[in-house]
Design an enzyme around this catalytic site. Structure first.
Site, PDB file in Angstrom:
ATOM      1  CG  ASN A 172      -7.897   3.197  -2.327  1.00 47.43           C
ATOM      2  OD1 ASN A 172      -8.263   2.096  -3.033  1.00 47.43           O
ATOM      3  ND2 ASN A 172      -8.265   3.216  -0.917  1.00 47.43           N
ATOM      4  CG  ASP A 226      -1.717   1.421   1.609  1.00 44.75           C
ATOM      5  OD1 ASP A 226      -2.378   1.423   0.455  1.00 44.75           O
ATOM      6  OD2 ASP A 226      -1.465   1.951   2.652  1.00 44.75           O
ATOM      7  CB  ALA A 227       0.698   4.405  -1.942  1.00 49.54           C
ATOM      8  CE1 TYR A 228      -0.207   9.209  -1.438  1.00 45.58           C
ATOM      9  CE2 TYR A 228      -1.655   7.701  -2.580  1.00 45.58           C
ATOM     10  CZ  TYR A 228      -0.733   8.757  -2.454  1.00 45.58           C
ATOM     11  OH  TYR A 228      -0.475   9.279  -3.745  1.00 45.58           O
TER      12      TYR A 228
END
Length: 225
Positions: A125, A17-19
């Site tokens: 996302n 995941d990034a954030y």
């Protein structure tokens, strides 16, 4: 290093995941904390909470919008919620969000995984433009084999179609994918999809989804090594 996938002949794939996992979502407000004032922490928490809420509501309605639009809308709500914060900070805060700080251990972890033969990717996302800028500003472009946005699936995590982007990109079964996220709801969705989820519980928060447990719980990404 992470355990090998269940099938020893499977590819070694680590998806992040990034954030909140690679990038500190509170770094934008932190950069302007002095100007924001005493509501800085509350503003940042509300901004993040509403950003996610909007994505979940749209997903349940079967609709989609660029994550950047939701980020802007969430900040507008947060500024309305805390009217003592100068609205002139809207543009600087949004600009800072485009260039969030990566957590300190992130570059070294990604490089070590790739040196050990793992393929690495982001599944987020975030829309493609957001991710491209965040990855570039953090200097991570050379440490990733793929940057995957749920835009391609026209939905948001935790929809199975969002996680399927990773298996399709690498031609792998879900059980071959080590998926790392600091968001417990994301870990639950990944577990339900069949990934090997790792919860990066940076703040030591309580368990929420016992029916969809992670394979591992770590405090930071360098614990993978």
């Amino acid at each position: 290093m992470p355990d090998s996938p269940r099938d020893p002949d499977s590819p070694r794939i680590a998806v992040f995941d990034a954030y909140g996992t690679l990038f500190d979502v509170h770094a934008a407000v932190a950069r302007h904390a002095g100007a924001v004032g005493p509501d800085a922490d509350r503003l940042s928490e509300t901004w993040r909470a509403k950003q996610l809420e909007y994505s979940w509501v749209l997903g349940l309605m079967g609709r989609h919008a660029p994550f950047w639009d939701l980020t802007e809308q969430a900040l507008d709500y947060a500024l309305a919620r805390y009217p003592g914060v100068d609205r002139a900070l809207r543009a600087p805060l949004l600009d800072a969000y485009r260039d969030l700080d990566a957590y300190p251990e992130v570059p070294g972890t990604l490089r070590a995984l790739r040196a050990a033969g793992w393929r690495t990717a982001i599944l987020s996302n975030g829309d493609a433009g957001m991710l491209e800028r965040a990855v570039a500003s953090a200097g991570l472009a050379d440490d990733l084999d793929a940057v995957l946005s749920v835009e391609a699936a026209r939905t948001f995590k935790t929809a199975p179609a969002a996680y399927r982007l990773a298996t399709e990109r690498f031609g792998a079964a879900p059980g071959a994918v080590l998926f790392c996220s600091s968001n417990r709801w994301d870990v639950a969705g990944a577990a339900a999809f069949g990934f090997r989820p790792v919860w990066v519980n940076r703040k030591g928060v309580p368990e929420e989804y016992p029916d969809h447990p992670p394979d591992r719980v770590i405090g930071s990404l360098d614990a993978l090594l």
